[in-house]
Design an enzyme around this catalytic site. Structure first.
Site: not given
Ligand SMILES: Cc1cc2nc3c(=O)[nH]c(=O)nc-3n(C[C@H](O)[C@H](O)[C@H](O)COP(=O)(O)OP(=O)(O)OC[C@H]3O[C@@H](n4cnc5c(N)ncnc54)[C@H](O)[C@@H]3O)c2cc1C
Length: 384
Positions: A132-133, A248
């Site tokens: 949830g960015y 990531e």
């Protein structure tokens, strides 16, 4: 015989004995990729068995410490394991944002209690995570996020909205950036973990160009999150967020490696393109892919040893995703003007993969943003 030789011999024998034949076939569709989690339905007994034996040995996360569910392998042993899995075409037993993103952040910033609680569950594939960015007004300018977490004494009260949350509708838990203070932009962000079944959390899938709907809008309406579920210090979540983004980007850059083989060889197995320009493009691609593979191995070793240049994840992410997009363009070009139609008729996934690859240079931060980061670090501009 060196220790590494005997490790290779033992690993080869173990994989031969334990990797089911079905798990040595190439991935053909999303169902072939095991994501684990509370609600995961295994595609076959072989998929279930492969995850179970690899997790038991700690080899879903071979280089994590044994205390946290890992295999405790050194960098060289991890490389040998990867090579031996590649040799027999063994599938990755588990695809997981917990492994590629959250785990490394927990290892660096988590409390001992958090590590012992979450990491073994991640290693065994018991929790499926989402990230949830991004928010409707905060993508490239991520620190502009507005989702708010208010201190209510024994818990945080979270309100706001995330967007592009991949697999939010399938995830068990979320790692989420929230605003806990408005005093400074980066300074007032905290990094929270919470269960997607907590009252007040809801998701709505977004349909994509590829026809799939793997990501969602995610809404938080008075969501109560226990205080202990902050990773790192309150208001200092930006440090955790940036560290996780490095991992990531390393993971996404790996797409540039494709399946690891030569595109020329892969395409020749099907049809030799008669167009000399296309043949030249495929040959040029293979040269660049080999160079990328060498650079990737070097970067990976330096990154794990903490010796990589701070701009390296952005450089690798940019190069790897642009390369993957080129690969998919060439595969479609080989199919000629009716590539999409004939794909549909034969139930292939090349057209889907080609369309999906367009997102590679957006997810995890766009190519423009990666180039900005590289430029800032190399030119030593403010904000690096
Ligand atoms: C396949 C996919 C999966 C994703 N999964 C997730 C997920 O699981 N969780 C999550 O939180 N997010 C996820 N995202 C969202 C992703 O992180 C954002 O899309 C990305 O950060 C870009 O933000 P944005 O879409 O708001 O674009 P914007 O920030 O609005 O950018 C629009 C355009 O402007 C350019 N631009 C913006 N600022 C600058 C600048 N300063 N200099 C130069 N150019 C600039 C960008 O490069 C881009 O071309 C995913 C995205 C994709 C495509």
């Amino acid at each position: 015989m060196t220790d590494f030789d005997s490790f290779r011999t033992d690993t080869r024998a173990w994989l031969e004995a334990n990797c089911p034949a079905e798990m040595r076939q190439p991935i053909r569709s999303e169902a072939d990729m095991c994501w684990g989690g509370r609600n995961w339905t295994f595609a076959s007994d072989a998929q279930r068995q492969w995850l179970a034996v690899m997790a038991e040995r700690g080899w879903t996360v071979p280089d994590w410490p044994k205390d946290y569910g890992g295999g405790g392998l050194s960098a060289d042993e991890t490389r040998i394991l990867k090579e031996e899995m590649g040799r027999i075409g063994a599938r990755q037993p588990l695809y997981s944002f917990g492994i590629s993103m959250l785990g490394p952040a927990l290892l660096k910033f988590g409390t001992e209690e958090q590590k012992r609680h979450y990491l073994p569950q991640i290693a065994r594939g018991e929790i499926r995570w989402c990230q949830g960015y991004s928010e409707p007004g905060a993508g490239s300018d991520l620190a502009g996020l507005q989702t708010k977490a208010e201190d209510k004494g024994d818990h945080w009260l979270v309100n706001g909205q995330k967007v592009w949350t991949s697999y939010a509708d399938k995830a068990d838990w979320i790692f989420c950036l929230v605003r806990t203070s408005t005093e400074s932009k980066q300074g007032g962000i905290s990094f929270l973990l919470f269960d997607m079944e907590t009252p007040g959390v809801s998701t709505r899938p977004i349909l994509l160009i590829s026809g799939n709907s793997p990501f969602c809008e995610t809404f938080f309406d008075d969501v109560k999150v226990p205080k202990a579920q902050v990773v790192g210090e309150v208001d200092k979540g930006w440090d955790v967020a940036k560290y996780l983004l490095g991992h990531e980007r390393e993971m996404i850059s790996g797409m540039g490696l494709g399946g690891g083989g030569s595109l020329g060889a892969e395409l020749r197995l099907q049809v030799i393109p008669t167009d000399p320009m296309l043949r030249a493009d495929i040959a040029a691609f293979d040269v660049d892919a080999l160079a990328f593979q060498a650079m990737s191995e070097r970067f990976s070793a330096m990154w794990k040893a903490g010796e990589a240049h701070p701009a390296s994840p952005s450089m690798m992410k940019y190069a790897g995703t642009e390369l993957n997009k080129r690969r998919k363009e060439l595969i479609m070009a080989r199919g000629g003007s009716d590539a999409i139609q004939s794909e549909r008729e034969h139930g292939g996934h090349d057209a889907h993969d080609w369309l999906r690859s367009k997102g590679n240079s957006i997810e995890g931060g766009t190519s423009e943003i990666q180039l900005n980061i590289v430029a800032k670090h190399i030119l030593r501009l403010p904000g690096a």
